[in-house]
Motif scaffolding. Structure first.
Motif, PDB file in Angstrom:
ATOM      1  N   GLN A 154       2.739 -32.226  31.612  1.00  0.00           N
ATOM      2  CA  GLN A 154       3.457 -33.304  30.923  1.00  0.00           C
ATOM      3  C   GLN A 154       2.662 -34.608  30.909  1.00  0.00           C
ATOM      4  OE1 GLN A 154       7.202 -33.018  33.231  1.00  0.00           O
ATOM      5  NE2 GLN A 154       8.231 -32.814  31.258  1.00  0.00           N
ATOM      6  N   CYS A 162       0.579 -32.090  26.333  1.00  0.00           N
ATOM      7  CA  CYS A 162       1.876 -32.723  26.606  1.00  0.00           C
ATOM      8  C   CYS A 162       2.970 -32.157  25.703  1.00  0.00           C
ATOM      9  CB  CYS A 162       1.769 -34.234  26.421  1.00  0.00           C
ATOM     10  SG  CYS A 162       0.664 -35.060  27.590  1.00  0.00           S
ATOM     11  N   CYS A 166       6.619 -29.572  26.718  1.00  0.00           N
ATOM     12  CA  CYS A 166       8.029 -29.698  26.338  1.00  0.00           C
ATOM     13  C   CYS A 166       8.675 -28.322  26.239  1.00  0.00           C
ATOM     14  CB  CYS A 166       8.133 -30.454  25.018  1.00  0.00           C
ATOM     15  SG  CYS A 166       9.820 -30.722  24.441  1.00  0.00           S
ATOM     16  N   ASN A 191       9.654 -37.501  33.118  1.00  0.00           N
ATOM     17  CA  ASN A 191       8.445 -37.429  32.302  1.00  0.00           C
ATOM     18  C   ASN A 191       8.774 -37.279  30.824  1.00  0.00           C
ATOM     19  OD1 ASN A 191       6.652 -37.653  34.471  1.00  0.00           O
ATOM     20  ND2 ASN A 191       6.607 -35.451  34.828  1.00  0.00           N
ATOM     21  N   VAL A 192       9.802 -36.487  30.525  1.00  0.00           N
ATOM     22  CA  VAL A 192      10.198 -36.317  29.122  1.00  0.00           C
ATOM     23  C   VAL A 192      10.706 -37.634  28.566  1.00  0.00           C
ATOM     24  CG1 VAL A 192      11.755 -35.123  27.546  1.00  0.00           C
ATOM     25  CG2 VAL A 192      10.700 -33.871  29.420  1.00  0.00           C
ATOM     26  N   TYR A 241      11.572 -33.503  21.470  1.00  0.00           N
ATOM     27  CA  TYR A 241      11.696 -34.157  22.773  1.00  0.00           C
ATOM     28  C   TYR A 241      13.137 -34.601  23.032  1.00  0.00           C
ATOM     29  CZ  TYR A 241       6.783 -34.381  24.136  1.00  0.00           C
ATOM     30  OH  TYR A 241       5.510 -34.049  24.552  1.00  0.00           O
TER      31      TYR A 241
END
Length: 257
Positions: A154, A162, A166, A191-192, A241
């Protein structure tokens, strides 16, 4: 007179040609180069031996241990094939992931941040096959290791890595027990969210600059079409996301009674 003749004989020795005699070998010169060599056969009995009775093998006849070794191969195609075969083994033998969970995560986990996208996609499939057959009690001691590998992907410098991370988060949300998600999944969710907020900021800055460059004109040429396509791709990824955040929050939310 005697001394002079003796000196002449001593000087002549340096240039004297040795007489060859039958059956006697010539002495080697002082500057001779040794060119002889010896050949030794290398025996590798384990290279071509068949799998032991009861050993798990793929449709290509490769054992589990052999696949783990191929995960470190320099060729991305070999790593991809090994990952696909491990997914096959975990699907056909449901007990494998439960018994060898630590070994699988230690060997395949770093490939979540692999430079080749095909390898990362195959790791996502392998992770789904593993987590689908592992109980919460078996997974809990390895949850920190799993989250560490996913968090590393991530926060990778590569945008492509990255983005693929997800999908790993989605797999974890869909297959891991809720209690384990609440206990260990907070760093993944942070992190998301951090990635989404960073994207929103960059999009707002990019949008303002785009309006200035266009000067409010409605006409668009070929470059405008290309810009619209790239904007749509960014928006689609942003939507992915946001869906991940929604699914994660829905999974860890307390159940309503």
């Amino acid at each position: 007179m005697g001394k002079s003749s003796r000196k002449k004989k001593e000087k002549a020795k340096d240039f004297a040609k040795p007489k060859l005699k039958v059956g006697k070998k010539l002495a080697k010169a002082a500057n001779v180069t040794e060119t002889s060599f010896k050949s030794v056969a290398v025996h590798m009995p384990t290279q071509l031996e068949k799998a032991a009775d009861g050993a798990l093998t793929t449709s290509r006849g490769v054992t589990f241990k052999g696949l783990l070794q191929q995960l470190n191969h320099f060729n991305a195609k070999i790593r991809t094939g090994a990952m696909s075969d491990l997914t096959e083994l975990c699907t056909r033998h449901s007990h494998l992931a439960s018994v060898e969970l630590g070994t699988l995560l230690a060997s395949a986990g770093p490939l979540a941040s692999d430079s080749d996208r095909r390898v990362r996609q195959e790791f996502c499939k392998l992770l789904r096959a593993m987590l689908a057959t592992v109980t919460a009690a078996r997974l809990e001691p390895r949850m920190n290791l799993l989250c560490a590998h996913v968090a590393c992907a991530q926060t990778h410098l590569s945008e492509s890595v990255c983005n693929d991370a997800c999908s790993l988060v989605d797999v974890i949300v869909e297959t891991v027990d809720r209690e384990l998600l609440r206990q260990y999944g907070t760093p993944l969710l942070c992190n998301v969210v951090r990635h989404v907020s960073g994207r929103l900021k960059s999009m707002s800055v990019y949008g303002a600059g785009e309006l200035k460059s266009r000067g409010g004109s409605g006409g668009r040429g070929g470059s405008g079409i290309a810009t619209d396509a790239s904007e749509q791709a960014v928006l689609r990824k942003q939507l992915d996301y946001l869906r991940s955040v929604h699914n994660f929050l829905a999974a860890i939310a307390p159940e309503q009674r």
